[in-house]
Write a protein that holds these residues in place. Structure first.
Motif, short mmCIF file in Angstrom:
data_model
loop_
_atom_site.label_atom_id
_atom_site.label_comp_id
_atom_site.label_asym_id
_atom_site.label_seq_id
_atom_site.Cartn_x
_atom_site.Cartn_y
_atom_site.Cartn_z
N GLU A 113 8.18 -10.50 -0.58
CA GLU A 113 7.21 -9.44 -0.26
C GLU A 113 5.90 -10.14 0.07
OE1 GLU A 113 6.68 -5.55 -2.43
OE2 GLU A 113 4.87 -6.63 -3.06
N LEU A 114 5.37 -9.86 1.25
CA LEU A 114 4.10 -10.42 1.70
C LEU A 114 3.06 -9.32 1.68
CD1 LEU A 114 2.37 -12.67 3.01
CD2 LEU A 114 3.26 -11.89 5.23
N ARG A 115 1.97 -9.54 0.95
CA ARG A 115 0.85 -8.60 0.88
C ARG A 115 -0.40 -9.31 1.36
NH1 ARG A 115 1.02 -4.04 -2.02
NH2 ARG A 115 3.03 -3.53 -2.93
N ILE A 116 -1.13 -8.65 2.25
CA ILE A 116 -2.38 -9.20 2.76
C ILE A 116 -3.45 -8.12 2.61
CG2 ILE A 116 -3.56 -10.18 4.76
CD1 ILE A 116 -0.77 -11.04 5.79
N SER A 117 -4.59 -8.51 2.07
CA SER A 117 -5.71 -7.59 1.88
C SER A 117 -6.95 -8.16 2.53
CB SER A 117 -5.99 -7.38 0.38
OG SER A 117 -4.86 -6.90 -0.27
N LYS A 118 -7.69 -7.29 3.20
CA LYS A 118 -8.98 -7.72 3.75
C LYS A 118 -9.95 -7.90 2.59
CE LYS A 118 -8.16 -5.71 8.24
NZ LYS A 118 -8.40 -4.62 9.18
N SER A 119 -10.69 -8.98 2.65
CA SER A 119 -11.60 -9.31 1.57
C SER A 119 -13.02 -9.44 2.11
CB SER A 119 -11.12 -10.61 0.90
OG SER A 119 -11.82 -10.86 -0.28
N HIS A 120 -13.85 -10.12 1.40
CA HIS A 120 -15.25 -10.29 1.80
C HIS A 120 -15.39 -11.40 2.85
CE1 HIS A 120 -14.36 -13.18 -1.32
NE2 HIS A 120 -15.35 -13.92 -0.85
N ALA A 121 -16.46 -11.34 3.60
CA ALA A 121 -16.84 -12.40 4.55
C ALA A 121 -15.70 -12.76 5.52
CB ALA A 121 -17.32 -13.64 3.80
N ASN A 122 -15.02 -11.75 6.04
CA ASN A 122 -13.94 -11.96 7.02
C ASN A 122 -12.82 -12.85 6.53
OD1 ASN A 122 -15.13 -10.35 9.02
ND2 ASN A 122 -16.52 -12.02 9.55
N SER A 123 -12.57 -12.84 5.26
CA SER A 123 -11.44 -13.59 4.73
C SER A 123 -10.36 -12.62 4.27
CB SER A 123 -11.87 -14.52 3.59
OG SER A 123 -12.49 -13.80 2.57
N PHE A 124 -9.17 -13.16 4.04
CA PHE A 124 -8.01 -12.35 3.71
C PHE A 124 -7.33 -12.94 2.48
CE2 PHE A 124 -8.93 -11.70 8.09
CZ PHE A 124 -8.61 -10.37 8.35
N LYS A 125 -6.95 -12.06 1.57
CA LYS A 125 -6.22 -12.47 0.37
C LYS A 125 -4.73 -12.35 0.67
CE LYS A 125 -5.47 -11.09 -4.43
NZ LYS A 125 -5.84 -10.09 -5.44
N ILE A 126 -4.01 -13.46 0.46
CA ILE A 126 -2.58 -13.53 0.71
C ILE A 126 -1.84 -13.56 -0.62
CG2 ILE A 126 -0.72 -14.87 1.77
CD1 ILE A 126 -2.90 -13.84 3.75
N GLU A 127 -0.81 -12.74 -0.74
CA GLU A 127 0.08 -12.79 -1.89
C GLU A 127 1.51 -12.77 -1.35
OE1 GLU A 127 -1.34 -10.27 -5.44
OE2 GLU A 127 -2.07 -9.21 -3.65
N LEU A 128 2.28 -13.76 -1.71
CA LEU A 128 3.68 -13.82 -1.31
C LEU A 128 4.51 -13.95 -2.58
CD1 LEU A 128 5.71 -14.07 1.15
CD2 LEU A 128 5.79 -16.46 0.52
N TRP A 129 5.40 -12.98 -2.79
CA TRP A 129 6.23 -12.95 -3.98
C TRP A 129 7.69 -13.13 -3.59
CZ3 TRP A 129 3.48 -13.60 -8.09
CH2 TRP A 129 2.18 -13.13 -8.11
N VAL A 130 8.40 -13.92 -4.34
CA VAL A 130 9.82 -14.14 -4.14
C VAL A 130 10.56 -13.37 -5.21
CG1 VAL A 130 11.67 -15.86 -4.08
CG2 VAL A 130 9.40 -16.44 -3.20
N ASP A 131 11.47 -12.51 -4.79
CA ASP A 131 12.24 -11.73 -5.74
C ASP A 131 13.34 -12.61 -6.31
OD1 ASP A 131 13.42 -9.70 -7.22
OD2 ASP A 131 14.69 -9.11 -5.54
N ALA A 132 13.07 -13.17 -7.46
CA ALA A 132 13.99 -14.12 -8.07
C ALA A 132 15.34 -13.50 -8.38
CB ALA A 132 13.37 -14.71 -9.33
N GLY A 133 15.36 -12.24 -8.79
CA GLY A 133 16.63 -11.61 -9.13
C GLY A 133 17.55 -11.46 -7.94
N ASN A 134 17.05 -10.90 -6.86
CA ASN A 134 17.88 -10.63 -5.70
C ASN A 134 18.41 -11.91 -5.07
OD1 ASN A 134 19.06 -8.78 -3.82
ND2 ASN A 134 17.55 -9.46 -2.34
N THR A 135 17.61 -12.94 -5.05
CA THR A 135 18.03 -14.15 -4.36
C THR A 135 18.91 -15.05 -5.21
OG1 THR A 135 16.01 -15.26 -5.01
CG2 THR A 135 16.04 -14.17 -2.86
#
Length: 164
Positions: A113-135
């Motif tokens: 699951e890839l989540r991206i959020s707009k943050s301050h000063a034209n930067s972006f917060k990236i979160e990438l989660w790997v579903d350990a159970g499914n894989t």
């Protein structure tokens, strides 16, 4: 066929090799599945390996020990009937140009699951989660490993261009 390795890296303000943060998709072979029992449309999938890198640590995920005749539990993107890599690239580019604050991508085969959020000063917060159970167990769970970092619009645009 030569496949690319889309990489999304952290912002340039992090210049030390000992503290670099990124994730990398190593796109591998494509394969086709045809369900002859249900007469469903043929499906094409592209397998990939995923590397999460933070500082001096790297975690790699792949499907090497999985049976490619069964999609469940594989690290793969649907290419046909839905081209998830193309959709990810196009939807992410659209997100970068619109007013929405959050972007979420989870492939049909839910291993990341890839989540991206707009943050301050034209930067972006990236979160990438790997579903350990499914894989690892072919059972979808909320247990996950992941990585978080900040990046720039330019790096996101470069990542989009590497996807297709």
């Amino acid at each position: 066929m030569v496949f690319c390795m889309p990489i999304l890296t952290c912002s340039d303000d992090n210049n030390s090799n000992d503290s670099k943060v990124f994730f990398e998709l190593d796109l591998k072979n494509t394969f086709t599945i045809k369900d002859t029992c249900h007469k469903e449309e043929e499906q094409s999938w592209q397998s990939y390996e995923l590397k999460l890198h933070s500082g001096t640590k790297t975690i790699e995920f792949n499907s090497a020990d999985k049976n490619p005749n069964e999609v469940k539990g594989l690290f793969c993107f649907n290419i046909k009937p839905v081209n998830e890599l193309k959709n990810l690239s196009e939807n992410l580019k659209s997100f970068l140009e619109n007013e929405e604050e959050h972007f979420v991508f989870e492939p049909l085969e839910p291993s990341i699951e890839l989540r991206i959020s707009k943050s301050h000063a034209n930067s972006f917060k990236i979160e990438l989660w790997v579903d350990a159970g499914n894989t690892s167990t072919i059972i979808y769970t909320w247990d996950a490993l992941g990585i978080r970092f900040m990046t720039t619009k330019e790096k996101l645009i470069q990542f989009c261009s590497e996807l297709i």
